[in-house]
Design a protein around this motif. Structure first.
Motif, PDB file in Angstrom:
ATOM      1  N   LYS A 150       0.762  -1.361  -0.033  1.00 47.16           N
ATOM      2  CA  LYS A 150       0.041  -0.020   0.071  1.00 47.16           C
ATOM      3  C   LYS A 150       1.109   1.155   0.104  1.00 47.16           C
ATOM      4  CE  LYS A 150      -2.420  -1.072   3.461  1.00 47.16           C
ATOM      5  NZ  LYS A 150      -3.519  -1.040   4.922  1.00 47.16           N
ATOM      6  N   TYR A 151       2.148   1.054   0.076  1.00 47.91           N
ATOM      7  CA  TYR A 151       3.035   2.133   0.305  1.00 47.91           C
ATOM      8  C   TYR A 151       4.250   2.278  -0.771  1.00 47.91           C
ATOM      9  CZ  TYR A 151       0.739   3.026   4.677  1.00 47.91           C
ATOM     10  OH  TYR A 151      -0.303   3.287   5.750  1.00 47.91           O
ATOM     11  N   PHE A 152       4.844   3.324  -1.041  1.00 49.71           N
ATOM     12  CA  PHE A 152       5.968   3.437  -1.765  1.00 49.71           C
ATOM     13  C   PHE A 152       6.988   3.974  -0.917  1.00 49.71           C
ATOM     14  CE2 PHE A 152       3.324   3.819  -5.669  1.00 49.71           C
ATOM     15  CZ  PHE A 152       3.875   2.929  -6.316  1.00 49.71           C
ATOM     16  N   MET A 153       8.159   3.416  -0.907  1.00 55.18           N
ATOM     17  CA  MET A 153       9.394   3.921  -0.399  1.00 55.18           C
ATOM     18  C   MET A 153      10.362   4.535  -1.346  1.00 55.18           C
ATOM     19  SD  MET A 153      11.804   2.332   2.543  1.00 55.18           S
ATOM     20  CE  MET A 153      12.907   1.251   1.364  1.00 55.18           C
ATOM     21  N   VAL A 154      10.846   5.623  -1.238  1.00 54.29           N
ATOM     22  CA  VAL A 154      11.864   6.201  -2.337  1.00 54.29           C
ATOM     23  C   VAL A 154      12.992   6.481  -1.362  1.00 54.29           C
ATOM     24  CG1 VAL A 154      12.226   8.105  -3.940  1.00 54.29           C
ATOM     25  CG2 VAL A 154       9.833   7.396  -3.313  1.00 54.29           C
ATOM     26  N   VAL A 155      14.099   5.771  -2.010  1.00 54.99           N
ATOM     27  CA  VAL A 155      15.393   6.149  -1.708  1.00 54.99           C
ATOM     28  C   VAL A 155      16.297   6.800  -2.640  1.00 54.99           C
ATOM     29  CG1 VAL A 155      17.638   5.016  -0.655  1.00 54.99           C
ATOM     30  CG2 VAL A 155      15.169   4.055  -0.089  1.00 54.99           C
ATOM     31  N   MET A 156      17.005   7.904  -2.107  1.00 55.03           N
ATOM     32  CA  MET A 156      17.838   8.669  -3.001  1.00 55.03           C
ATOM     33  C   MET A 156      19.197   9.017  -2.467  1.00 55.03           C
ATOM     34  SD  MET A 156      16.638  11.743  -5.674  1.00 55.03           S
ATOM     35  CE  MET A 156      16.706  13.383  -4.299  1.00 55.03           C
ATOM     36  N   ASP A 157      20.022   8.855  -3.465  1.00 53.26           N
ATOM     37  CA  ASP A 157      21.590   9.284  -3.259  1.00 53.26           C
ATOM     38  C   ASP A 157      21.670  10.642  -3.295  1.00 53.26           C
ATOM     39  OD1 ASP A 157      24.280   9.223  -2.720  1.00 53.26           O
ATOM     40  OD2 ASP A 157      24.486   9.144  -4.907  1.00 53.26           O
ATOM     41  N   TYR A 158      22.088  11.307  -2.237  1.00 52.69           N
ATOM     42  CA  TYR A 158      22.367  12.795  -2.297  1.00 52.69           C
ATOM     43  C   TYR A 158      23.348  13.198  -3.476  1.00 52.69           C
ATOM     44  CZ  TYR A 158      19.667  14.705   1.722  1.00 52.69           C
ATOM     45  OH  TYR A 158      18.849  15.041   2.501  1.00 52.69           O
ATOM     46  N   PHE A 159      24.390  12.376  -3.720  1.00 57.54           N
ATOM     47  CA  PHE A 159      25.562  12.875  -4.581  1.00 57.54           C
ATOM     48  C   PHE A 159      25.053  12.716  -6.091  1.00 57.54           C
ATOM     49  CE2 PHE A 159      29.567  11.876  -6.780  1.00 57.54           C
ATOM     50  CZ  PHE A 159      30.239  13.112  -6.287  1.00 57.54           C
ATOM     51  N   THR A 160      24.592  11.390  -6.400  1.00 63.38           N
ATOM     52  CA  THR A 160      24.192  11.287  -8.009  1.00 63.38           C
ATOM     53  C   THR A 160      22.738  11.498  -8.241  1.00 63.38           C
ATOM     54  OG1 THR A 160      23.637   8.959  -7.335  1.00 63.38           O
ATOM     55  CG2 THR A 160      25.868   9.309  -7.869  1.00 63.38           C
ATOM     56  N   LYS A 161      21.834  11.705  -7.052  1.00 65.94           N
ATOM     57  CA  LYS A 161      20.585  11.902  -7.312  1.00 65.94           C
ATOM     58  C   LYS A 161      19.984  10.704  -7.874  1.00 65.94           C
ATOM     59  CE  LYS A 161      20.756  16.287  -6.118  1.00 65.94           C
ATOM     60  NZ  LYS A 161      21.496  16.338  -4.806  1.00 65.94           N
ATOM     61  N   PRO A 163      17.575   7.542  -7.602  1.00 69.09           N
ATOM     62  CA  PRO A 163      16.297   7.212  -6.950  1.00 69.09           C
ATOM     63  C   PRO A 163      16.301   5.733  -7.308  1.00 69.09           C
ATOM     64  CG  PRO A 163      15.600   8.024  -9.081  1.00 69.09           C
ATOM     65  CD  PRO A 163      17.276   7.949  -9.050  1.00 69.09           C
ATOM     66  N   GLU A 164      15.874   5.129  -6.038  1.00 69.40           N
ATOM     67  CA  GLU A 164      15.560   3.812  -5.993  1.00 69.40           C
ATOM     68  C   GLU A 164      13.935   3.681  -5.365  1.00 69.40           C
ATOM     69  OE1 GLU A 164      17.089   0.620  -6.285  1.00 69.40           O
ATOM     70  OE2 GLU A 164      18.753   1.705  -7.344  1.00 69.40           O
ATOM     71  N   PHE A 165      12.928   3.158  -6.023  1.00 67.21           N
ATOM     72  CA  PHE A 165      11.708   2.669  -5.506  1.00 67.21           C
ATOM     73  C   PHE A 165      11.099   1.486  -5.111  1.00 67.21           C
ATOM     74  CE2 PHE A 165      12.011   6.354  -8.797  1.00 67.21           C
ATOM     75  CZ  PHE A 165      11.285   7.484  -8.056  1.00 67.21           C
ATOM     76  N   PHE A 166      10.562   1.277  -4.061  1.00 61.70           N
ATOM     77  CA  PHE A 166      10.133   0.075  -3.438  1.00 61.70           C
ATOM     78  C   PHE A 166       8.760   0.047  -3.218  1.00 61.70           C
ATOM     79  CE2 PHE A 166      14.785   0.742  -2.737  1.00 61.70           C
ATOM     80  CZ  PHE A 166      15.069  -0.106  -3.457  1.00 61.70           C
ATOM     81  N   ALA A 167       7.953  -0.794  -3.407  1.00 62.30           N
ATOM     82  CA  ALA A 167       6.645  -1.045  -2.800  1.00 62.30           C
ATOM     83  C   ALA A 167       6.631  -1.777  -1.532  1.00 62.30           C
ATOM     84  CB  ALA A 167       5.835  -1.814  -3.874  1.00 62.30           C
ATOM     85  N   ILE A 168       5.952  -1.254  -0.368  1.00 64.34           N
ATOM     86  CA  ILE A 168       6.126  -2.052   0.827  1.00 64.34           C
ATOM     87  C   ILE A 168       4.577  -2.023   1.330  1.00 64.34           C
ATOM     88  CG2 ILE A 168       8.370  -1.441   1.543  1.00 64.34           C
ATOM     89  CD1 ILE A 168       7.584   1.083   2.997  1.00 64.34           C
ATOM     90  N   ASP A 178      14.416  -3.370   6.816  1.00 64.46           N
ATOM     91  CA  ASP A 178      14.719  -4.574   6.382  1.00 64.46           C
ATOM     92  C   ASP A 178      14.681  -4.183   4.456  1.00 64.46           C
ATOM     93  OD1 ASP A 178      14.356  -7.455   6.009  1.00 64.46           O
ATOM     94  OD2 ASP A 178      12.797  -7.182   4.692  1.00 64.46           O
ATOM     95  N   LYS A 179      13.825  -3.413   4.201  1.00 62.05           N
ATOM     96  CA  LYS A 179      13.916  -3.217   2.720  1.00 62.05           C
ATOM     97  C   LYS A 179      15.267  -2.543   2.273  1.00 62.05           C
ATOM     98  CE  LYS A 179      10.745  -3.809  -0.095  1.00 62.05           C
ATOM     99  NZ  LYS A 179      10.593  -5.217  -0.954  1.00 62.05           N
ATOM    100  N   LEU A 180      15.826  -1.491   3.175  1.00 62.03           N
ATOM    101  CA  LEU A 180      17.007  -0.807   3.156  1.00 62.03           C
ATOM    102  C   LEU A 180      18.104  -1.640   3.189  1.00 62.03           C
ATOM    103  CD1 LEU A 180      16.522   2.320   5.470  1.00 62.03           C
ATOM    104  CD2 LEU A 180      16.951   2.301   3.027  1.00 62.03           C
ATOM    105  N   VAL A 181      18.152  -2.706   4.108  1.00 64.79           N
ATOM    106  CA  VAL A 181      19.535  -3.305   4.200  1.00 64.79           C
ATOM    107  C   VAL A 181      19.377  -4.473   2.894  1.00 64.79           C
ATOM    108  CG1 VAL A 181      20.145  -5.445   5.659  1.00 64.79           C
ATOM    109  CG2 VAL A 181      19.494  -3.179   6.854  1.00 64.79           C
ATOM    110  N   HIS A 182      18.386  -5.152   2.726  1.00 61.87           N
ATOM    111  CA  HIS A 182      18.604  -6.125   1.758  1.00 61.87           C
ATOM    112  C   HIS A 182      18.433  -5.556   0.226  1.00 61.87           C
ATOM    113  CE1 HIS A 182      17.134  -8.464   5.309  1.00 61.87           C
ATOM    114  NE2 HIS A 182      18.038  -9.358   4.865  1.00 61.87           N
ATOM    115  N   GLU A 183      17.777  -4.608   0.113  1.00 61.32           N
ATOM    116  CA  GLU A 183      17.527  -4.080  -1.374  1.00 61.32           C
ATOM    117  C   GLU A 183      18.552  -2.633  -1.524  1.00 61.32           C
ATOM    118  OE1 GLU A 183      15.784  -5.307  -3.444  1.00 61.32           O
ATOM    119  OE2 GLU A 183      14.948  -6.755  -2.299  1.00 61.32           O
TER     120      GLU A 183
END
Length: 198
Positions: A150-161, A163-168, A178-183
């Protein structure tokens, strides 16, 4: 004034309160009508004049209760409450009293919510390499997918910009971690290691 005495001298009132001095300065606009102290008030254009009852300090809360919180008040804002009060009443620092009353009114506060929403201060972060600092944001809830997310998690690197998107399925700390560590951390750890070795 009741005895038709002349206006007191400044030396007689100079040591008194600011309220007394304010009424002294308005001496020519004050009069007693049917035993009640009144003030002649003219509008800004000078084409309309009417009498305002001068309210003793002890009676101010009653007037404010009636004209703001009472049946005829309707919990109007400062400007409209002040206009209604000034049609009939006057006291020194009337605006300050009305502003304070409206600010402390629990009914108004419950409807309006906080007037000032605090925001985090903007800061400039210096980043010198990829994945040295990342930003994480969770958005949702959205309509649930077949896999229960039901949710989207967005992870973005400050240096390169980058983005990584994950459905959680939820936004609990354990799910996000858990998503940060494994993905993210496991995938980009090797690139960090090879960059350091280089």
């Amino acid at each position: 004034m009741k005895a038709s005495a002349p206006k007191p001298k400044w030396s007689d009132v100079s040591a008194m309160s600011s309220t007394t001095k304010s009424y002294w300065a308005q001496w020519d606009s004050l009069l007693i009508q049917d035993g009640v102290l009144c003030r002649k008030w003219e509008n800004g254009r000078g084409d309309r004049c009417h009498l305002q009852i001068v309210v003793p300090k002890a009676k101010v809360p009653e007037v404010l209760q009636l004209y703001h919180s009472g049946c005829s008040g309707g919990h109007l804002g400062v400007k409209r409450t002040l206009l209604k009060i000034r049609e009939r009443f006057y006291w020194v620092h009337c605006r300050d009293y009305v502003e304070d009353w409206c600010r402390k009114c629990t009914s108004c506060a419950a409807v309006k919510g906080p007037q000032i929403r605090s925001r985090g201060a903007l800061k400039l972060y210096n980043v010198g390499a990829p994945w040295e600092r990342i930003a994480i944001n969770v958005a949702g809830p959205f309509p649930e997918t077949e896999s229960g997310n039901k949710y989207f998690m967005v992870v973005m690197d400050y240096f390169t910009k980058w983005p990584e998107f994950f459905a959680i399925p939820n936004q609990e700390a354990s799910t996000v971690a858990d998503k940060l560590v494994h993905e993210v951390f496991c995938r980009f750890r090797d690139s960090q290691r090879s960059r350091k070795e280089f």
